[in-house]
Design an enzyme around this catalytic site. Structure first.
Site, PDB file in Angstrom:
ATOM      1  N   TYR A 123       3.962   6.552  10.198  1.00 23.68           N
ATOM      2  CA  TYR A 123       3.195   5.372   9.786  1.00 23.68           C
ATOM      3  C   TYR A 123       4.072   4.370   9.057  1.00 23.68           C
ATOM      4  CZ  TYR A 123      -1.037   2.735   8.827  1.00 23.68           C
ATOM      5  OH  TYR A 123      -1.988   1.739   8.807  1.00 23.68           O
ATOM      6  N   HIS A 178       0.829  -1.216   0.000  1.00 24.93           N
ATOM      7  CA  HIS A 178       0.000   0.000   0.000  1.00 24.93           C
ATOM      8  C   HIS A 178       0.857   1.256   0.000  1.00 24.93           C
ATOM      9  CE1 HIS A 178      -4.140  -1.655   1.436  1.00 24.93           C
ATOM     10  NE2 HIS A 178      -3.578  -2.409   0.519  1.00 24.93           N
ATOM     11  N   LYS A 199       1.578  -0.560  15.000  1.00 21.30           N
ATOM     12  CA  LYS A 199       3.004  -0.666  15.315  1.00 21.30           C
ATOM     13  C   LYS A 199       3.417  -1.924  16.086  1.00 21.30           C
ATOM     14  CE  LYS A 199       4.442   3.015  13.362  1.00 21.30           C
ATOM     15  NZ  LYS A 199       4.491   2.594  11.963  1.00 21.30           N
ATOM     16  N   PRO A 231      -3.647  -0.311  18.874  1.00 19.47           N
ATOM     17  CA  PRO A 231      -3.454  -0.741  17.484  1.00 19.47           C
ATOM     18  C   PRO A 231      -3.650   0.354  16.437  1.00 19.47           C
ATOM     19  CG  PRO A 231      -5.553  -1.517  18.323  1.00 19.47           C
ATOM     20  CD  PRO A 231      -4.849  -0.904  19.476  1.00 19.47           C
ATOM     21  N   TYR A 234      -9.268   4.980   8.098  1.00 19.95           N
ATOM     22  CA  TYR A 234      -9.387   5.282   9.521  1.00 19.95           C
ATOM     23  C   TYR A 234     -10.469   6.345   9.667  1.00 19.95           C
ATOM     24  CZ  TYR A 234      -4.900   2.921  10.474  1.00 19.95           C
ATOM     25  OH  TYR A 234      -3.887   1.998  10.606  1.00 19.95           O
TER      26      TYR A 234
HETATM   27  C1  PHB Z   1      -5.446  -4.784  10.525  1.00 18.32           C
HETATM   28  O1  PHB Z   1      -5.529  -4.935   9.297  1.00 18.32           O
HETATM   29  O2  PHB Z   1      -5.690  -5.712  11.308  1.00 18.32           O
HETATM   30  C2  PHB Z   1      -5.062  -3.475  11.076  1.00 18.32           C
HETATM   31  C3  PHB Z   1      -4.728  -2.442  10.207  1.00 18.32           C
HETATM   32  C4  PHB Z   1      -4.370  -1.211  10.715  1.00 18.32           C
HETATM   33  C5  PHB Z   1      -4.360  -1.000  12.069  1.00 18.32           C
HETATM   34  C6  PHB Z   1      -4.673  -2.028  12.950  1.00 18.32           C
HETATM   35  C7  PHB Z   1      -5.029  -3.260  12.453  1.00 18.32           C
HETATM   36  O3  PHB Z   1      -4.026   0.226  12.552  1.00 18.32           O
END
Ligand code: PHB
Ligand code: APR
Length: 392
Positions: A386, A73, A298, A294, A202
């Site tokens: 990120y 990505h 990280k 989460p 997000y």
């Molecule tokens: C996930 O795909 O499980 C995932 C992706 C981004 C995050 C947390 C979990 O910030």
């Protein structure tokens, strides 16, 4: 009595990757895991690998499946007030990327590599305890297949996660723990449905945070913020989808496709660090030493960074007797850990509904998001964190 150079407690990503990296340098280890292989390989966790983490796997000869099946990505979306805004991560960071690849598959790849290398990996061990951490002959006692065992080591690696036995074995007063518990959790699902997005979304919403992630062209991974201590029974499938539709909705009619949910779970959010990440001949790595919420993706990347630093220090120690690398281990890792804490706390604070805070705080979150998506400097700061710091 068994003997090895490095006794590794825990066969999650930290313990297994450490064992593999040590093996490449000719250092022997024994890995002890209290769960079954099936349980550990099926446990669903997060799925974002920083480019630096993928590089570590590639250099260790472990990236075959990641490169074939991982999804690379170049950006993420922040969605708030009914609109999506793309953060052009790669453009802002000189071309760096992230790769979506489930942590359980990382573990399966590492187990396969360990078995191929013929290194000892014991599942379903019971009663693991670590001893004589202040001496140069620490040991691990446990029961396996009904027999009591003693494993004598030069060094012990505590890779046994947040609820393990290694960190609690350090005498009180020798370490400091820093912790923040958030008043909410994440309810996560896997569903058999093509993702409704190419990039992670997000979302900030008055009802709470939502995240649209993915695992493959056929499988979507979605999360919603729920109150801390929430019972899964409160969330039948219809309610989960209804809440996802509301929190991810845009003004321009974007739609979320639904599919059968085949995995669900609720995880609390926590920030936690122990300092130092060492006591005598015990070295803590991964979730045993730190937990991040989460939102910054990280957790797994910090584990990879820790064991990369530790493996290099141990290889040097066994080759030359020098303890310089081992002495620097905790400080080297903690700098990166606190940067990840800062970023994960910031993303969490910006995107969630905080039940104890009023409308002023909620309005400030929108100003913060507006700033990130309109200021190139602010977007660059998010993107840099990120994609992650170089490892180590
Ligand atoms: C996930 O795909 O499980 C995932 C992706 C981004 C995050 C947390 C979990 O910030
Ligand atoms: N004896 C042996 N093994 C143990 C013990 C014990 N007493 N206690 C725990 N374990 C095992 C757990 O069953 C688990 O398989 O240690 C392993 C720790 O693995 P993880 O919890 O996955 O931690 P780590 O390997 O550090 O990986 C960090 O996991 O939680 C995610 O987001 C986090 O992605 C990050 C990653």
């Amino acid at each position: 009595m068994m003997r090895t150079q490095v006794g590794i407690v825990g066969a999650g990503p930290s313990g297994l990757l450490l064992a593999h990296l040590l093996g490449l340098q000719g250092v022997e280890s024994v890995v002890l895991e209290n769960r079954s292989r099936e349980y550990v390989e099926q446990r669903v966790r997060a799925g974002v690998l920083e480019q630096g983490a993928v590089d570590v796997f590639r250099e260790a000869g472990l990236a075959g499946r990641i490169e074939a099946e991982g999804l690379v990505h170049h950006g993420i979306e922040l969605r708030f007030a009914g609109q999506g805004h793309r953060i052009a991560m790669s453009e802002l960071t000189g071309g760096r990327t992230i790769t979506i690849y489930g942590q359980n598959r990382v573990v399966a790849d590492l187990v396969a590599a360990r078995l191929a290398a013929g290194g000892p990996l014991l599942y379903e061990v019971e009663g693991v305890a670590v001893h004589d951490l202040d001496s140069d002959r620490p040991s691990i006692t446990f029961t396996h297949g009904g027999a009591d065992q003693v494993l004598e080591c030069d060094v012990i690696a505590g890779c046994d996660g947040f609820h393990g036995v290694c960190r609690p074995a350090i005498p009180e007063g020798a370490i400091t723990e820093y912790e923040r518990v958030y008043p909410f959790a994440w309810l996560g699902i896997l569903a058999t449905v093509a993702p409704s997005t190419d990039e992670l979304i997000y979302a900030h919403h008055p009802n709470g945070f939502a995240l649209h992630s993915l695992r493959s062209p056929e499988v979507s991974r979605l999360y919603i913020q729920v109150p801390a201590g929430e019972d899964m029974a409160e969330w039948p499938d219809d309610r989960i989808w209804a809440e996802l539709h509301v929190r991810l909705a845009t003004d321009d009619g974007w739609t979320l496709a639904e599919g059968p949910i085949f995995e669900r779970g609720i995880a609390p959010l926590r920030s936690f660090v122990v300092e130092p990440m060492r006591h005598g001949r015990l070295f803590l790595a991964g979730d045993a030493a730190h937990i991040v919420p989460p939102t910054g993706a990280k957790g797994l990347n910090l584990a990879v960074a820790d064991v990369t630093v530790l493996a290099a220090a141990l290889a040097d120690f066994f080759a030359t007797g020098s303890e310089v690398g081992l002495d620097a281990y905790s400080d080297t890792c903690l700098r990166r850990v606190w940067q990840a804490q800062r970023f994960s706390w910031w993303m969490t604070s910006m995107l969630h509904r905080f039940p104890d805070e009023g409308p002023f705080a909620a309005r400030l979150q929108l100003a913060q998001l507006d700033h990130v998506v309109t200021s190139k400097a602010a977007a660059t700061a998010l993107a840099e964190s990120y994609v992650g710091l170089p490892i180590p």
